[in-house]
Design an enzyme around this catalytic site. Sequence first.
Site, PDB file in Angstrom:
ATOM      1  N   PRO A  39      -2.955   0.782  -4.740  1.00 46.02           N
ATOM      2  CA  PRO A  39      -2.364   0.982  -3.409  1.00 46.02           C
ATOM      3  C   PRO A  39      -3.473   1.122  -2.371  1.00 46.02           C
ATOM      4  O   PRO A  39      -4.488   1.760  -2.633  1.00 46.02           O
ATOM      5  CB  PRO A  39      -1.607   2.309  -3.566  1.00 46.02           C
ATOM      6  CG  PRO A  39      -2.313   3.027  -4.674  1.00 46.02           C
ATOM      7  CD  PRO A  39      -2.862   1.969  -5.585  1.00 46.02           C
ATOM      8  N   MET A  40      -3.299   0.481  -1.222  1.00 45.29           N
ATOM      9  CA  MET A  40      -4.279   0.639  -0.135  1.00 45.29           C
ATOM     10  C   MET A  40      -3.524   0.711   1.188  1.00 45.29           C
ATOM     11  O   MET A  40      -3.068  -0.320   1.713  1.00 45.29           O
ATOM     12  CB  MET A  40      -5.272  -0.536  -0.135  1.00 45.29           C
ATOM     13  CG  MET A  40      -6.269  -0.489  -1.279  1.00 45.29           C
ATOM     14  SD  MET A  40      -7.350  -1.955  -1.373  1.00 45.29           S
ATOM     15  CE  MET A  40      -8.289  -1.822   0.142  1.00 45.29           C
ATOM     16  N   CYS A  69      -5.586  10.945  -2.138  1.00 49.77           N
ATOM     17  CA  CYS A  69      -5.910  10.558  -0.764  1.00 49.77           C
ATOM     18  C   CYS A  69      -6.906  11.541  -0.144  1.00 49.77           C
ATOM     19  O   CYS A  69      -6.674  12.750  -0.127  1.00 49.77           O
ATOM     20  CB  CYS A  69      -4.634  10.488   0.075  1.00 49.77           C
ATOM     21  SG  CYS A  69      -4.957   9.943   1.758  1.00 49.77           S
ATOM     22  N   LYS A  84      -1.635   9.286  -9.764  1.00 54.86           N
ATOM     23  CA  LYS A  84      -2.963   8.738  -9.474  1.00 54.86           C
ATOM     24  C   LYS A  84      -3.796   9.843  -8.866  1.00 54.86           C
ATOM     25  O   LYS A  84      -3.399  10.435  -7.856  1.00 54.86           O
ATOM     26  CB  LYS A  84      -2.838   7.553  -8.517  1.00 54.86           C
ATOM     27  CG  LYS A  84      -4.163   6.896  -8.156  1.00 54.86           C
ATOM     28  CD  LYS A  84      -3.921   5.520  -7.537  1.00 54.86           C
ATOM     29  CE  LYS A  84      -5.204   4.838  -7.122  1.00 54.86           C
ATOM     30  NZ  LYS A  84      -5.842   5.453  -5.949  1.00 54.86           N
ATOM     31  N   ASN A 107     -10.062   3.372 -12.680  1.00 52.05           N
ATOM     32  CA  ASN A 107     -10.091   2.795 -11.331  1.00 52.05           C
ATOM     33  C   ASN A 107     -11.390   3.166 -10.613  1.00 52.05           C
ATOM     34  O   ASN A 107     -11.889   4.267 -10.761  1.00 52.05           O
ATOM     35  CB  ASN A 107      -8.876   3.309 -10.528  1.00 52.05           C
ATOM     36  CG  ASN A 107      -8.942   2.962  -9.044  1.00 52.05           C
ATOM     37  OD1 ASN A 107      -8.925   3.848  -8.199  1.00 52.05           O
ATOM     38  ND2 ASN A 107      -9.028   1.690  -8.713  1.00 52.05           N
ATOM     39  N   GLY A 108     -11.887   2.188  -9.845  1.00 57.68           N
ATOM     40  CA  GLY A 108     -13.022   2.437  -8.967  1.00 57.68           C
ATOM     41  C   GLY A 108     -14.171   1.474  -9.171  1.00 57.68           C
ATOM     42  O   GLY A 108     -14.699   1.342 -10.284  1.00 57.68           O
ATOM     43  N   ARG A 115     -10.077  -2.873  -3.709  1.00 58.31           N
ATOM     44  CA  ARG A 115     -10.844  -3.686  -2.763  1.00 58.31           C
ATOM     45  C   ARG A 115     -11.350  -4.984  -3.384  1.00 58.31           C
ATOM     46  O   ARG A 115     -11.415  -6.013  -2.709  1.00 58.31           O
ATOM     47  CB  ARG A 115     -12.000  -2.843  -2.208  1.00 58.31           C
ATOM     48  CG  ARG A 115     -11.517  -1.672  -1.355  1.00 58.31           C
ATOM     49  CD  ARG A 115     -12.610  -0.642  -1.163  1.00 58.31           C
ATOM     50  NE  ARG A 115     -13.060  -0.137  -2.461  1.00 58.31           N
ATOM     51  CZ  ARG A 115     -14.198   0.514  -2.659  1.00 58.31           C
ATOM     52  NH1 ARG A 115     -14.988   0.751  -1.646  1.00 58.31           N
ATOM     53  NH2 ARG A 115     -14.522   0.930  -3.875  1.00 58.31           N
TER      54      ARG A 115
HETATM   55  C1  LIG Z   1      -8.216   1.295   2.885  1.00 53.47           C
HETATM   56  C2  LIG Z   1      -7.811   2.041   1.644  1.00 53.47           C
HETATM   57  C3  LIG Z   1      -6.551   2.607   1.542  1.00 53.47           C
HETATM   58  C4  LIG Z   1      -6.161   3.318   0.392  1.00 53.47           C
HETATM   59  N1  LIG Z   1      -4.890   3.836   0.307  1.00 53.47           N
HETATM   60  C5  LIG Z   1      -4.492   4.463  -0.839  1.00 53.47           C
HETATM   61  C6  LIG Z   1      -3.150   4.942  -0.982  1.00 53.47           C
HETATM   62  O1  LIG Z   1      -2.288   4.795  -0.111  1.00 53.47           O
HETATM   63  N2  LIG Z   1      -2.835   5.597  -2.127  1.00 53.47           N
HETATM   64  C7  LIG Z   1      -3.752   5.775  -3.133  1.00 53.47           C
HETATM   65  O2  LIG Z   1      -3.411   6.373  -4.177  1.00 53.47           O
HETATM   66  N3  LIG Z   1      -5.011   5.323  -3.023  1.00 53.47           N
HETATM   67  C8  LIG Z   1      -5.392   4.661  -1.920  1.00 53.47           C
HETATM   68  N4  LIG Z   1      -6.661   4.160  -1.822  1.00 53.47           N
HETATM   69  C9  LIG Z   1      -7.567   4.262  -2.971  1.00 53.47           C
HETATM   70  C10 LIG Z   1      -7.462   3.000  -3.858  1.00 53.47           C
HETATM   71  O3  LIG Z   1      -6.173   2.906  -4.426  1.00 53.47           O
HETATM   72  C11 LIG Z   1      -8.516   3.032  -4.990  1.00 53.47           C
HETATM   73  O4  LIG Z   1      -8.311   4.201  -5.729  1.00 53.47           O
HETATM   74  C12 LIG Z   1      -9.934   3.009  -4.441  1.00 53.47           C
HETATM   75  O5  LIG Z   1     -10.087   2.042  -3.429  1.00 53.47           O
HETATM   76  C13 LIG Z   1     -10.948   2.713  -5.557  1.00 53.47           C
HETATM   77  O6  LIG Z   1     -10.658   1.490  -6.182  1.00 53.47           O
HETATM   78  P1  LIG Z   1     -11.452   0.127  -5.809  1.00 53.47           P
HETATM   79  O7  LIG Z   1     -12.919   0.433  -5.909  1.00 53.47           O
HETATM   80  O8  LIG Z   1     -10.973  -0.862  -6.837  1.00 53.47           O
HETATM   81  O9  LIG Z   1     -11.067  -0.233  -4.407  1.00 53.47           O
HETATM   82  C14 LIG Z   1      -7.071   3.466  -0.680  1.00 53.47           C
HETATM   83  C15 LIG Z   1      -8.352   2.896  -0.578  1.00 53.47           C
HETATM   84  C16 LIG Z   1      -8.728   2.181   0.553  1.00 53.47           C
HETATM   85  C17 LIG Z   1     -10.114   1.569   0.607  1.00 53.47           C
END
Ligand SMILES: Cc1cc2nc3c(=O)[nH]c(=O)nc-3n(C[C@H](O)[C@H](O)[C@H](O)COP(=O)(O)O)c2cc1C
Length: 313
Positions: free
Chosen positions: A7-8, A98, A139, A199-200, A224
């Site tokens: 989710p983002m 968050c 999460k 994740n990450g 991302r």
């Molecule tokens: C712009 C943005 C918005 C995000 N919004 C949420 C969200 O609404 N809920 C959530 O659980 N995580 C949110 N995250 C975290 C991501 O779900 C994820 O845990 C984090 O980006 C790390 O994973 P990645 O390196 O694959 O991006 C957000 C991250 C970004 C960068």
Amino acid sequence: MRILLAPMEGVVDHTMRDMLTTFGGIDRCVTEFVRVTSTLLPKKTYLRLCPELANGCKTPVGTPVYVQLLGSDPDCMAANAVRAAEMGALGIDLNFGCPAKTVNNSDGGAALLRTPERLYNVVSAIRRAVPNHVPVTAKMRLGYADKLLAMENALACNDGGATELVVHARTKTDGYKPPAYWEDLAALRNAIDIPLIANGEVWTPEQFHRCREVSGCEDVMIGRGMVANPGLASQIVHGGERMAWRDIIPLLIRFQEYTIDTYEPRYTANRMKQWLNYLTSNYTEAVTLFEQIRKIRDGQQVLGMLWKESTLF
Ligand SMILES: Cc1cc2nc3c(=O)[nH]c(=O)nc-3n(C[C@H](O)[C@H](O)[C@H](O)COP(=O)(O)O)c2cc1C
């Protein structure tokens, strides 16, 4: 082995979920968060954040979508989870990660990681309230300011009855700064009975495989990295090279057309700029295109530039 789309908030809305599931490889998506404070939210709020509810809660290619809730009041969260389930949510996902100040100050997201029993209370209230066939996933991050409560928090989700747990391998204080501590996930995974999804910081197939190896987790959630390379999940599953820019352009055109149909005119150029900004990390062509549309405010004009770009190939 499963790949989940993270989710983002403000980035992965239903249009983006549609785009990123197009090429295959993604097993599940999660909505942006529905902020739950003290009321039972109207159905229109759920339909706005998860229009897929009107379509069997699946993206157009059939990928299931879970509805994400963010809040700390167990009873209110449970009432809202029941509403989402009644509307057809294929799963309820709980946001304990968050880092946003406004969210944390009003007692939501990662703020709950300081008190594992509150995680337990929210997870167990929702598990009791929604029908058994509806998965309840959580999460979380490794912690708030440090990782000391990581195990207790993971166990709280497990004991509260969560179906699966996603752990973003960083603390709230780490923000989004590399690295992600995949190695810290192994002990959590071994301690809980439910699947732990890593994740990450997964941006390439190599990082995907390394993350699984180091964390010992079968499944990985990617955020991302998928926005920056829409063919990543497919590349992980089927192998091969990164998707060519010429194959990305039709997706950008479709995204821009949907965006024009769905969003207010003042947002329709910015959403494409946001996506191109992510794509610049993989595609030099995106850098050039971003420069060309940087000052444009009209979504239709952006669409025209994308069509022009498509004639170059
Ligand atoms: C712009 C943005 C918005 C995000 N919004 C949420 C969200 O609404 N809920 C959530 O659980 N995580 C949110 N995250 C975290 C991501 O779900 C994820 O845990 C984090 O980006 C790390 O994973 P990645 O390196 O694959 O991006 C957000 C991250 C970004 C960068």
